[in-house]
Design an enzyme around this catalytic site. Structure first.
Site, PDB file in Angstrom:
ATOM      1  N   ASN A  14       0.836  -1.253   0.119  1.00 38.65           N
ATOM      2  CA  ASN A  14      -0.071   0.108  -0.024  1.00 38.65           C
ATOM      3  C   ASN A  14       1.018   1.249  -0.028  1.00 38.65           C
ATOM      4  O   ASN A  14       1.556   1.771   1.142  1.00 38.65           O
ATOM      5  CB  ASN A  14      -0.768  -0.149   1.177  1.00 38.65           C
ATOM      6  CG  ASN A  14      -1.841   1.230   1.412  1.00 38.65           C
ATOM      7  OD1 ASN A  14      -1.697   2.054   0.397  1.00 38.65           O
ATOM      8  ND2 ASN A  14      -2.446   1.357   2.751  1.00 38.65           N
ATOM      9  N   TRP A  15       1.048   1.943  -1.280  1.00 39.24           N
ATOM     10  CA  TRP A  15       1.755   3.042  -1.309  1.00 39.24           C
ATOM     11  C   TRP A  15       1.443   4.076  -0.596  1.00 39.24           C
ATOM     12  O   TRP A  15       1.940   5.382  -0.646  1.00 39.24           O
ATOM     13  CB  TRP A  15       2.295   3.321  -2.778  1.00 39.24           C
ATOM     14  CG  TRP A  15       3.052   2.179  -3.527  1.00 39.24           C
ATOM     15  CD1 TRP A  15       3.210   0.867  -2.914  1.00 39.24           C
ATOM     16  CD2 TRP A  15       3.400   2.325  -4.889  1.00 39.24           C
ATOM     17  NE1 TRP A  15       3.962   0.177  -4.069  1.00 39.24           N
ATOM     18  CE2 TRP A  15       4.054   1.230  -5.147  1.00 39.24           C
ATOM     19  CE3 TRP A  15       3.192   3.110  -5.833  1.00 39.24           C
ATOM     20  CZ2 TRP A  15       4.587   0.642  -6.434  1.00 39.24           C
ATOM     21  CZ3 TRP A  15       4.106   2.903  -7.120  1.00 39.24           C
ATOM     22  CH2 TRP A  15       4.403   1.633  -7.314  1.00 39.24           C
ATOM     23  N   LYS A  16       0.061   4.143  -0.450  1.00 38.61           N
ATOM     24  CA  LYS A  16      -0.446   5.273   0.275  1.00 38.61           C
ATOM     25  C   LYS A  16      -0.298   6.831  -0.420  1.00 38.61           C
ATOM     26  O   LYS A  16      -0.272   6.494  -1.711  1.00 38.61           O
ATOM     27  CB  LYS A  16       0.049   5.640   1.957  1.00 38.61           C
ATOM     28  CG  LYS A  16      -0.268   4.469   2.654  1.00 38.61           C
ATOM     29  CD  LYS A  16      -0.070   4.539   4.088  1.00 38.61           C
ATOM     30  CE  LYS A  16      -0.252   3.054   4.766  1.00 38.61           C
ATOM     31  NZ  LYS A  16      -0.178   3.039   6.181  1.00 38.61           N
ATOM     32  N   HIS A 101      -9.446   0.729   5.422  1.00 36.54           N
ATOM     33  CA  HIS A 101      -8.028   0.853   6.105  1.00 36.54           C
ATOM     34  C   HIS A 101      -8.123   1.930   7.290  1.00 36.54           C
ATOM     35  O   HIS A 101      -9.083   2.649   7.059  1.00 36.54           O
ATOM     36  CB  HIS A 101      -7.112   1.659   4.862  1.00 36.54           C
ATOM     37  CG  HIS A 101      -5.628   1.622   5.523  1.00 36.54           C
ATOM     38  ND1 HIS A 101      -5.199   2.469   6.528  1.00 36.54           N
ATOM     39  CD2 HIS A 101      -4.662   0.758   5.363  1.00 36.54           C
ATOM     40  CE1 HIS A 101      -4.021   2.292   6.712  1.00 36.54           C
ATOM     41  NE2 HIS A 101      -3.631   1.255   6.060  1.00 36.54           N
ATOM     42  N   GLU A 103      -6.702   4.368   8.394  1.00 30.90           N
ATOM     43  CA  GLU A 103      -6.616   5.680   7.901  1.00 30.90           C
ATOM     44  C   GLU A 103      -7.768   6.227   7.263  1.00 30.90           C
ATOM     45  O   GLU A 103      -8.101   7.468   7.237  1.00 30.90           O
ATOM     46  CB  GLU A 103      -5.358   6.017   7.033  1.00 30.90           C
ATOM     47  CG  GLU A 103      -3.979   5.879   7.829  1.00 30.90           C
ATOM     48  CD  GLU A 103      -2.844   5.389   6.971  1.00 30.90           C
ATOM     49  OE1 GLU A 103      -2.881   5.287   5.782  1.00 30.90           O
ATOM     50  OE2 GLU A 103      -1.897   4.657   7.658  1.00 30.90           O
ATOM     51  N   GLU A 172      -5.030  -5.458  10.863  1.00 28.45           N
ATOM     52  CA  GLU A 172      -3.992  -4.352  10.931  1.00 28.45           C
ATOM     53  C   GLU A 172      -4.155  -3.592  12.290  1.00 28.45           C
ATOM     54  O   GLU A 172      -4.846  -2.412  12.281  1.00 28.45           O
ATOM     55  CB  GLU A 172      -4.145  -3.188   9.781  1.00 28.45           C
ATOM     56  CG  GLU A 172      -3.857  -3.840   8.444  1.00 28.45           C
ATOM     57  CD  GLU A 172      -3.198  -2.728   7.519  1.00 28.45           C
ATOM     58  OE1 GLU A 172      -2.285  -3.046   7.086  1.00 28.45           O
ATOM     59  OE2 GLU A 172      -3.767  -1.776   7.469  1.00 28.45           O
ATOM     60  N   GLY A 178       3.021   2.182  10.753  1.00 27.02           N
ATOM     61  CA  GLY A 178       3.886   3.172  10.666  1.00 27.02           C
ATOM     62  C   GLY A 178       4.439   3.474  11.954  1.00 27.02           C
ATOM     63  O   GLY A 178       5.176   4.546  12.049  1.00 27.02           O
ATOM     64  N   SER A 218       3.852  -2.137  10.255  1.00 29.44           N
ATOM     65  CA  SER A 218       5.136  -2.058  10.468  1.00 29.44           C
ATOM     66  C   SER A 218       5.833  -3.470  10.087  1.00 29.44           C
ATOM     67  O   SER A 218       6.868  -3.866  10.686  1.00 29.44           O
ATOM     68  CB  SER A 218       5.624  -1.919  11.963  1.00 29.44           C
ATOM     69  OG  SER A 218       5.151  -0.654  12.375  1.00 29.44           O
ATOM     70  N   GLY A 239       3.019  -1.010   4.398  1.00 29.65           N
ATOM     71  CA  GLY A 239       2.900   0.133   4.093  1.00 29.65           C
ATOM     72  C   GLY A 239       4.199   0.695   3.700  1.00 29.65           C
ATOM     73  O   GLY A 239       4.780   0.663   2.586  1.00 29.65           O
ATOM     74  N   GLY A 240       5.047   1.417   4.478  1.00 21.32           N
ATOM     75  CA  GLY A 240       6.306   2.035   4.413  1.00 21.32           C
ATOM     76  C   GLY A 240       7.099   1.197   3.622  1.00 21.32           C
ATOM     77  O   GLY A 240       7.831   1.583   2.617  1.00 21.32           O
TER      78      GLY A 240
HETATM   79  P1  PGA Z   1       2.968   0.255   7.738  1.00 21.39           P
HETATM   80  O1  PGA Z   1       1.552   0.398   7.171  1.00 21.39           O
HETATM   81  O2  PGA Z   1       3.639  -0.983   7.115  1.00 21.39           O
HETATM   82  O3  PGA Z   1       3.856   1.511   7.297  1.00 21.39           O
HETATM   83  O4  PGA Z   1       2.798   0.183   9.168  1.00 21.39           O
HETATM   84  C1  PGA Z   1       0.720  -0.434   7.039  1.00 21.39           C
HETATM   85  C2  PGA Z   1      -0.472  -0.127   6.247  1.00 21.39           C
HETATM   86  O5  PGA Z   1      -1.123   0.809   6.723  1.00 21.39           O
HETATM   87  O6  PGA Z   1      -1.209  -0.948   5.697  1.00 21.39           O
END
Ligand code: PGA
Length: 259
Positions: A14-16, A101, A103, A172, A178, A218, A239-240
């Site tokens: 997930n590149w966000k 998600h 977010e 998650e 993050g 993470s 994510g990251g």
């Molecule tokens: P992260 O994000 O790997 O940066 O913790 C995970 C996600 O939000 O899917």
């Protein structure tokens, strides 16, 4: 309960709201070439909406186990909804869509009802929903509420048995996203078991054992193996670390290794 059918393993990136166009191209091409020598995993890239069209072109000759996903979508086909993207626009471009998600839930106030509308719309358009569920804070033993199960049940409302065969669940925990504070494999595996037990209640053993359940929060190349060692987990949502070619390829490799 019988054993889980781990027929497919996933590494979803997930590149966000990251990458400029040039970065997106370099990232996608790097992953495409790297994946040529990695088997046993379905890798899914979820770039921002605006890069999806060019991505289809860039990934034209990609290995079959590299697919595209969207990070979100509206639930209606069209209409006066400024700034929104509909299932019709995504259909044909992506195979997967991340829904619910944290977010989206917390920055954009998405409720379980709304996430459920999106899940049903994605299924109706032939896309695989990746339904995200997760608690905000680490739970204590005596906690009566279980937000993970509430989000799961809310998100799956009116999803039929047949449709359930096409859904992926991503656990998650919000406190792990993050932060660098990933859940342990054991912790995530236990929650995944609870999720699967609930799906058994709702849809029966056979369907439940085939639903892929992923962990996200993470995830790195170093800790992916720990999650994959848990028999209840079928992959990771990243994510990251999905923004770095080598790191994401290492995650794919770990996720694809037979365990
Ligand atoms: P992260 O994000 O790997 O940066 O913790 C995970 C996600 O939000 O899917």
């Amino acid at each position: 309960m019988g054993s889980v059918n781990r027929t497919r393993r996933y590494a979803i990136g997930n590149w966000k709201m990251n990458t400029e166009f040039g970065d997106a191209v370099i990232l996608a091409e790097g992953i495409k070439y790297g994946l040529e020598s990695i088997a046993g995993v379905e890798a899914v890239l979820c770039p921002p909406f605006v890069w999806l069209y060019p991505m289809v072109d860039i990934l034209k000759n990609a290995p079959k186990n590299l697919q595209l996903g969207a990070q979100n979508m509206h639930w209606l086909e069209k209409g006066a909804y400024t700034g929104e993207i509909s299932p019709l626009m995504l259909k044909g471009l992506v195979q997967y869509v991340i829904l619910g998600h944290s977010e989206r839930r917390y920055y954009f106030n998405e409720s379980d009802e709304l996430v459920n509308d999106k899940v049903l719309a994605a299924l109706a358009s032939g896309m695989t929903p990746v339904l995200c569920v997760g608690e905000k804070a680490k739970r204590k033993e005596d906690d009566k509420n279980d937000p993970v199960i509430d989000q799961l049940v809310g998100g799956l409302k009116e999803v039929s048995k047949d449709q359930m065969k096409k859904i992926i669940i991503a656990y998650e925990p919000v406190w792990a996203i993050g932060t660098g504070d990933a859940a342990t494999g054991e912790y995530a595996g236990n929650v995944a078991r609870k999720i699967r037990n609930k799906i058994v209640q709702l849809y029966g053993e056979e369907i439940a054992h085939n639903v892929p359940i992923l962990y996200g929060g993470s995830v790195t190349g170093k800790n992916t193996g720990e999650f994959m060692d848990e028999c209840e987990l079928d992959g990771v949502l990243v994510g990251g670390a999905s923004l770095k070619i080598d790191e994401f390829l290492e995650i794919c490799k770990q996720a694809g290794e037979y365990r």
